[in-house]
Design a protein around this motif. Structure first.
Motif, short mmCIF file in Angstrom:
data_model
loop_
_atom_site.label_atom_id
_atom_site.label_comp_id
_atom_site.label_asym_id
_atom_site.label_seq_id
_atom_site.Cartn_x
_atom_site.Cartn_y
_atom_site.Cartn_z
N VAL A 126 8.01 -3.89 1.61
CA VAL A 126 7.53 -3.39 2.91
C VAL A 126 8.37 -3.98 4.04
O VAL A 126 8.74 -3.28 4.99
CB VAL A 126 6.04 -3.76 3.09
N THR A 164 -4.22 3.49 -4.63
CA THR A 164 -4.68 2.95 -3.35
C THR A 164 -3.56 2.21 -2.64
O THR A 164 -3.36 2.34 -1.43
CB THR A 164 -5.89 2.03 -3.56
N LEU A 165 -2.78 1.43 -3.40
CA LEU A 165 -1.64 0.71 -2.83
C LEU A 165 -0.61 1.68 -2.27
O LEU A 165 -0.01 1.42 -1.21
CB LEU A 165 -1.00 -0.17 -3.91
N SER A 166 -0.43 2.80 -2.95
CA SER A 166 0.62 3.75 -2.53
C SER A 166 0.39 4.24 -1.10
O SER A 166 1.36 4.44 -0.35
CB SER A 166 0.68 4.94 -3.49
N THR A 167 -0.85 4.46 -0.72
CA THR A 167 -1.12 4.97 0.63
C THR A 167 -0.88 3.90 1.69
O THR A 167 -0.52 4.22 2.82
CB THR A 167 -2.57 5.46 0.75
N GLU A 168 -1.04 2.64 1.30
CA GLU A 168 -0.84 1.55 2.26
C GLU A 168 0.63 1.30 2.56
O GLU A 168 1.00 1.00 3.69
CB GLU A 168 -1.49 0.27 1.73
N VAL A 169 1.48 1.42 1.53
CA VAL A 169 2.89 1.06 1.71
C VAL A 169 3.79 2.27 1.98
O VAL A 169 4.96 2.09 2.34
CB VAL A 169 3.41 0.28 0.48
N LYS A 172 6.12 2.62 5.03
CA LYS A 172 7.25 1.69 5.08
C LYS A 172 8.33 2.03 4.06
O LYS A 172 9.19 1.20 3.75
CB LYS A 172 6.75 0.26 4.84
#
Length: 258
Positions: A126, A164-169, A172
């Motif tokens: 990120v 879920t992680l994919s949408t957060e990162v 970036k």
């Protein structure tokens, strides 16, 4: 197609055999540098010795923090473009054939270390606003497999975490994807064949034949076929693909979104 992986740097877990080994080799052929991780350092050195200038050997079990520390140090030591989360699966068994010791061990083997390592390494990607995270799981995350209770449960949990992680990162420039392999001619398939052979009272050869007949393409996949798709997902070309669970199963999953 030029995958534009020359001089990019990756970490591949479970690289001593099967999918991990094939993915690491494909990345090396494409000109990447790879830190290969497995319990047996001698196997890694034998396998990747002719790529000595492009590889770094990390020896240790992924369930131990000491090994994750080594991986984190390697990721921080220079350029770092992505990681492949890959390891063997837990023992076979139906729900009533398991006990809580089996569940505790499977949590460590299949899920815990992947979350721990993601939390360590995703911030590095990120920060650089570029990265690829690829989880190698199983077609069981879309269609649970008989007598693979522990794998069915924890691999599905990994997919929930990764999605879920994919949408957060994603904002970036970091992608997170899951590959869901079906039957491939790798060492890992032998435990499934052995289980089918035992439960059905047939020979291993017959059990293998029956598995292949249930695959629309009428054969098992190869690790090299799997690795070619993995390499693309790890490349700059795949920047618009994230949060996906991609089957590689010869058409075996029956659902519309197999």
């Amino acid at each position: 197609m030029d995958l534009k992986l020359t001089d990019q740097r990756f970490i591949v877990c479970g690289a001593s055999s099967g999918f991990g080994q094939a993915i690491a080799k494909q990345l090396l052929i494409e000109g990447a540098h790879v830190a290969v991780v497995a319990r047996r350092g001698d196997k890694l050195r034998d396998t990747f010795g002719h790529f000595e200038d492009q590889t770094e050997i990390i020896e240790g079990s992924l369930i131990y923090s000491e090994t994750l520390d080594k991986i984190e140090t390697a990721a921080k030591s220079g350029a770092f473009h992505g990681i492949v989360f890959n390891a063997g699966g837990p023992p076979t068994g139906t729900p009533l054939q398991t006990d809580m010791k089996d569940w505790d061990a499977a949590w460590q083997l299949v899920m815990r270390w992947k979350i721990d390592l993601s939390l360590r390494l995703a911030p590095l990607l990120v920060e650089k606003e570029y990265g690829r995270m690829l989880f190698v799981e199983s077609k069981s995350v879309k269609q649970p497999l008989p007598a693979l209770t522990l794998s069915n449960a924890f691999r599905a949990g990994v997919v929930g975490f990764a999605k879920t992680l994919s949408t957060e990162v994603a904002p970036k420039g970091v992608t997170v994807n899951i590959m869901a392999p079906g039957a491939h001619d790798t060492p890992a398939i032998e435990r499934v064949i052995k289980n089918n052979s035992s439960s059905k009272g047939i020979s291993s050869e017959k059990a293998r034949e029956q598995m292949e007949q249930n695959i629309p393409v009428r054969r098992m996949g190869t690790a090299e076929e799997f690795a070619s798709l993995a390499a693309w997902l790890l490349s700059p070309h795949s920047g618009y693909v994230t949060g996906q669970t991609i089957s590689h199963d010869g058409g075996a999953i029956a659902g519309l979104f197999g």
